[in-house]
Design an enzyme around this catalytic site. Structure first.
Site, PDB file in Angstrom:
ATOM      1  N   GLY A  10       7.859   3.905   8.779  1.00  0.00           N
ATOM      2  CA  GLY A  10       7.557   2.906   7.742  1.00  0.00           C
ATOM      3  C   GLY A  10       8.118   1.537   8.062  1.00  0.00           C
ATOM      4  N   GLY A  13       6.677  -1.622   6.213  1.00  0.00           N
ATOM      5  CA  GLY A  13       6.729  -1.738   4.751  1.00  0.00           C
ATOM      6  C   GLY A  13       7.770  -2.753   4.322  1.00  0.00           C
ATOM      7  N   THR A  15      10.644  -2.357   2.515  1.00  0.00           N
ATOM      8  CA  THR A  15      12.015  -1.936   2.813  1.00  0.00           C
ATOM      9  C   THR A  15      12.182  -1.785   4.317  1.00  0.00           C
ATOM     10  OG1 THR A  15      12.025  -0.725   0.735  1.00  0.00           O
ATOM     11  CG2 THR A  15      13.738  -0.140   2.312  1.00  0.00           C
ATOM     12  N   GLY A  16      11.178  -1.152   4.935  1.00  0.00           N
ATOM     13  CA  GLY A  16      11.246  -0.856   6.363  1.00  0.00           C
ATOM     14  C   GLY A  16      11.447  -2.097   7.211  1.00  0.00           C
ATOM     15  N   LYS A  42      -3.291  -2.569  13.203  1.00  0.00           N
ATOM     16  CA  LYS A  42      -2.944  -3.593  12.203  1.00  0.00           C
ATOM     17  C   LYS A  42      -2.033  -4.641  12.842  1.00  0.00           C
ATOM     18  CE  LYS A  42      -2.786  -0.939   7.867  1.00  0.00           C
ATOM     19  NZ  LYS A  42      -1.837  -0.364   6.894  1.00  0.00           N
ATOM     20  N   LYS A 124      11.421  12.115  -5.061  1.00  0.00           N
ATOM     21  CA  LYS A 124      12.512  11.928  -4.094  1.00  0.00           C
ATOM     22  C   LYS A 124      13.475  13.112  -4.156  1.00  0.00           C
ATOM     23  CE  LYS A 124      12.312   6.861  -4.030  1.00  0.00           C
ATOM     24  NZ  LYS A 124      12.965   5.605  -4.391  1.00  0.00           N
TER      25      LYS A 124
HETATM   26  N1  LIG Z   1      15.502  -1.115  -4.952  1.00  0.00           N
HETATM   27  C1  LIG Z   1      14.371  -1.720  -5.200  1.00  0.00           C
HETATM   28  O1  LIG Z   1      14.300  -2.669  -5.981  1.00  0.00           O
HETATM   29  C2  LIG Z   1      13.138  -1.256  -4.474  1.00  0.00           C
HETATM   30  C3  LIG Z   1      12.014  -2.087  -4.427  1.00  0.00           C
HETATM   31  C4  LIG Z   1      10.895  -1.637  -3.723  1.00  0.00           C
HETATM   32  C5  LIG Z   1      10.906  -0.397  -3.094  1.00  0.00           C
HETATM   33  N2  LIG Z   1      12.021   0.388  -3.185  1.00  0.00           N
HETATM   34  C6  LIG Z   1      12.062   1.719  -2.541  1.00  0.00           C
HETATM   35  O2  LIG Z   1      11.896   1.544  -1.143  1.00  0.00           O
HETATM   36  C7  LIG Z   1      11.224   2.681  -0.601  1.00  0.00           C
HETATM   37  C8  LIG Z   1      10.055   2.214   0.269  1.00  0.00           C
HETATM   38  O3  LIG Z   1       9.128   1.555  -0.554  1.00  0.00           O
HETATM   39  P1  LIG Z   1       8.387   0.235  -0.065  1.00  0.00           P
HETATM   40  O4  LIG Z   1       7.790  -0.382  -1.302  1.00  0.00           O
HETATM   41  O5  LIG Z   1       9.290  -0.555   0.800  1.00  0.00           O
HETATM   42  O6  LIG Z   1       7.216   0.853   0.805  1.00  0.00           O
HETATM   43  P2  LIG Z   1       5.900   0.079   1.306  1.00  0.00           P
HETATM   44  O7  LIG Z   1       6.123  -1.381   1.379  1.00  0.00           O
HETATM   45  O8  LIG Z   1       4.754   0.574   0.506  1.00  0.00           O
HETATM   46  O9  LIG Z   1       5.893   0.589   2.825  1.00  0.00           O
HETATM   47  C9  LIG Z   1       5.100   1.546   3.231  1.00  0.00           C
HETATM   48  C10 LIG Z   1       5.400   1.922   4.678  1.00  0.00           C
HETATM   49  O10 LIG Z   1       5.092   3.297   4.737  1.00  0.00           O
HETATM   50  C11 LIG Z   1       4.125   3.447   5.768  1.00  0.00           C
HETATM   51  N3  LIG Z   1       3.229   4.526   5.389  1.00  0.00           N
HETATM   52  C12 LIG Z   1       2.385   4.576   4.341  1.00  0.00           C
HETATM   53  N4  LIG Z   1       1.723   5.736   4.337  1.00  0.00           N
HETATM   54  C13 LIG Z   1       2.171   6.420   5.419  1.00  0.00           C
HETATM   55  C14 LIG Z   1       1.858   7.675   5.977  1.00  0.00           C
HETATM   56  N5  LIG Z   1       0.937   8.468   5.430  1.00  0.00           N
HETATM   57  N6  LIG Z   1       2.501   8.059   7.106  1.00  0.00           N
HETATM   58  C15 LIG Z   1       3.435   7.257   7.683  1.00  0.00           C
HETATM   59  N7  LIG Z   1       3.763   6.045   7.208  1.00  0.00           N
HETATM   60  C16 LIG Z   1       3.136   5.640   6.094  1.00  0.00           C
HETATM   61  C17 LIG Z   1       3.381   2.119   5.847  1.00  0.00           C
HETATM   62  O11 LIG Z   1       2.789   2.011   7.123  1.00  0.00           O
HETATM   63  P3  LIG Z   1       1.341   1.380   7.403  1.00  0.00           P
HETATM   64  O12 LIG Z   1       1.618   0.051   8.042  1.00  0.00           O
HETATM   65  O13 LIG Z   1       0.767   2.382   8.321  1.00  0.00           O
HETATM   66  O14 LIG Z   1       0.606   1.285   6.095  1.00  0.00           O
HETATM   67  C18 LIG Z   1       4.538   1.159   5.650  1.00  0.00           C
HETATM   68  O15 LIG Z   1       5.230   0.974   6.862  1.00  0.00           O
HETATM   69  C19 LIG Z   1      10.788   3.541  -1.778  1.00  0.00           C
HETATM   70  O16 LIG Z   1      11.667   4.622  -1.905  1.00  0.00           O
HETATM   71  C20 LIG Z   1      10.919   2.614  -2.969  1.00  0.00           C
HETATM   72  O17 LIG Z   1      11.245   3.312  -4.161  1.00  0.00           O
HETATM   73  C21 LIG Z   1      13.124  -0.016  -3.849  1.00  0.00           C
END
Ligand SMILES: NC(=O)c1ccc[n+]([C@@H]2O[C@H](COP(=O)([O-])OP(=O)(O)OC[C@H]3O[C@@H](n4cnc5c(N)ncnc54)[C@H](OP(=O)(O)O)[C@@H]3O)[C@@H](O)[C@H]2O)c1
Length: 324
Positions: A10, A13, A15-16, A42, A124
């Site tokens: 990830g 993404g 966080t990533g 991409k 989770k």
């Molecule tokens: N503390 C906070 O305020 C906060 C805020 C936001 C998020 N979070 C947490 O952070 C964590 C990550 O969330 P995010 O919003 O950062 O995620 P996100 O931006 O939606 O990132 C998604 C990542 O997952 C990959 N992905 C999606 N589907 C996949 C699959 N089937 N197989 C492998 N990789 C896949 C995507 O890759 P592609 O490029 O291939 O699509 C992308 O790299 C979550 O646990 C969320 O609850 C916390």
């Protein structure tokens, strides 16, 4: 000295990318990024390859033997999966056990709470149970709510380009304290935590500030000289809003905007009505505070973040998502 080998799942993404940047800056890891085959072309994946970062390309539902092969020689897996794909961590965990991975960081990086409050948190916890059943080494990292997701709209519109979801609602009188963090500090914390044997098989909580909504609003009004337009929401209204968003999401499971709006309604209840996102509750739930493990680390404060916001340099998270 041999470097710790990391597979980051990830990396493109929200966080990533912060974790990826911090691991690169740290310069003490042998890093590989997992890129989905379906996302290999991409531009976000392209950028990672152009930076010279090693990548592996696969799908998490590929045959497990393929996942085991790509996890050979990996010490630590960091998962930052999109919330919609959380359950695909199950085969990744199974493969990690077979490949001899030492530590697995499930995709958490959110606010702490018990089960039964937020659907995302429940998924989770299911993933954690799978890790525990397999007796795989783990570190569960949760963090405060991002500063980047804690910005109210101001009347001049000066912050609009940085706002993903404006937070002008005031729940429960606005006095509930909440742990907060700059999303960029999440990555820096991860880089420390995975080098630390004290955090193996532990839950760690990291946050840079603890503030109520009222304190956030006072800070923004002080810094901008603008009077915020706020909407008071009672606890009953918060619950009704949550029920309505659950129904909207259930009616159209593929709609990403509905998923974000449901998550926001669940966050409102856990953060403001229930008061789950506090250092005291995290400690009660068994988390070790990162602030005690790394007292020398200087987090960005919310006030400093607002100063940066005023320079216009804060990027809006999730630029591709339009909330309707
Ligand atoms: N503390 C906070 O305020 C906060 C805020 C936001 C998020 N979070 C947490 O952070 C964590 C990550 O969330 P995010 O919003 O950062 O995620 P996100 O931006 O939606 O990132 C998604 C990542 O997952 C990959 N992905 C999606 N589907 C996949 C699959 N089937 N197989 C492998 N990789 C896949 C995507 O890759 P592609 O490029 O291939 O699509 C992308 O790299 C979550 O646990 C969320 O609850 C916390």
């Amino acid at each position: 000295m041999t470097k710790q080998t990391i597979l980051l799942v990830g990396p493109t993404g929200e966080t990533g990318r912060h974790i990826l940047n911090a691991l690169i800056d740290d310069d003490s890891f042998d890093l590989k990024c997992f890129i989905r085959s379906s996302s290999a072309s991409k531009s976000s994946a392209q950028q990672i390859r152009e930076c010279g970062i090693a990548t592996v390309t696969a799908e998490l539902d590929d045959p497990i033997e393929e996942l085991i092969t790509l996890l050979q020689d990996i010490d630590t897996v960091i998962s930052c999966m999109s919330p919609a794909s959380m359950k695909l961590q199950i085969p990744l965990i199974d493969a990690a056990v077979k490949a001899g991975v030492k530590r697995f960081l499930p995709c958490n990086f959110g606010t702490p709470s018990a089960r039964g409050i937020s659907a995302l948190r429940d998924v989770k916890e299911e993933i954690h149970d799978h890790v525990f059943r397999q007796k795989l080494g783990f570190t569960i990292i949760d963090v405060g709510f991002w500063y980047q997701a804690s910005i109210p709209r101001i009347p001049s519109g000066r912050f609009d380009s940085a706002i993903f979801m404006p937070l002008n609602d005031v729940y429960s009188g606005g006095s509930t304290p909440n742990m907060l963090i700059d999303a960029r500090d999440v990555g820096k914390m991860v880089a420390r935590i995975i080098k630390d044997e004290r955090t193996l098989n532990k839950r760690v909580i990291a946050y840079g500030d603890v503030m109520s909504k009222n304190e956030i609003h006072d800070c923004i009004e002080d810094k901008t000289g603008e009077k915020l337009e706020l909407v008071e929401i009672s606890d009953t209204e918060a619950q009704n809003r949550l029920d309505a968003r659950k129904a909207a999401y259930a009616a159209d499971l593929e709609n990403r905007s509905n998923r974000f709006l449901l998550a926001a309604a669940q966050y409102a209840v856990t953060k403001y009505v229930r008061g789950d996102n506090t250092p005291e509750n995290a400690r009660y739930l068994g988390y070790v505070p990162a602030n005690e493990l790394y007292p020398e680390f200087r987090y960005k404060s919310y006030t400093e973040f607002v100063d940066e916001l005023l320079t216009g340099k804060i990027e809006r998270p999730y630029p591709d998502i339009k909330l309707s």
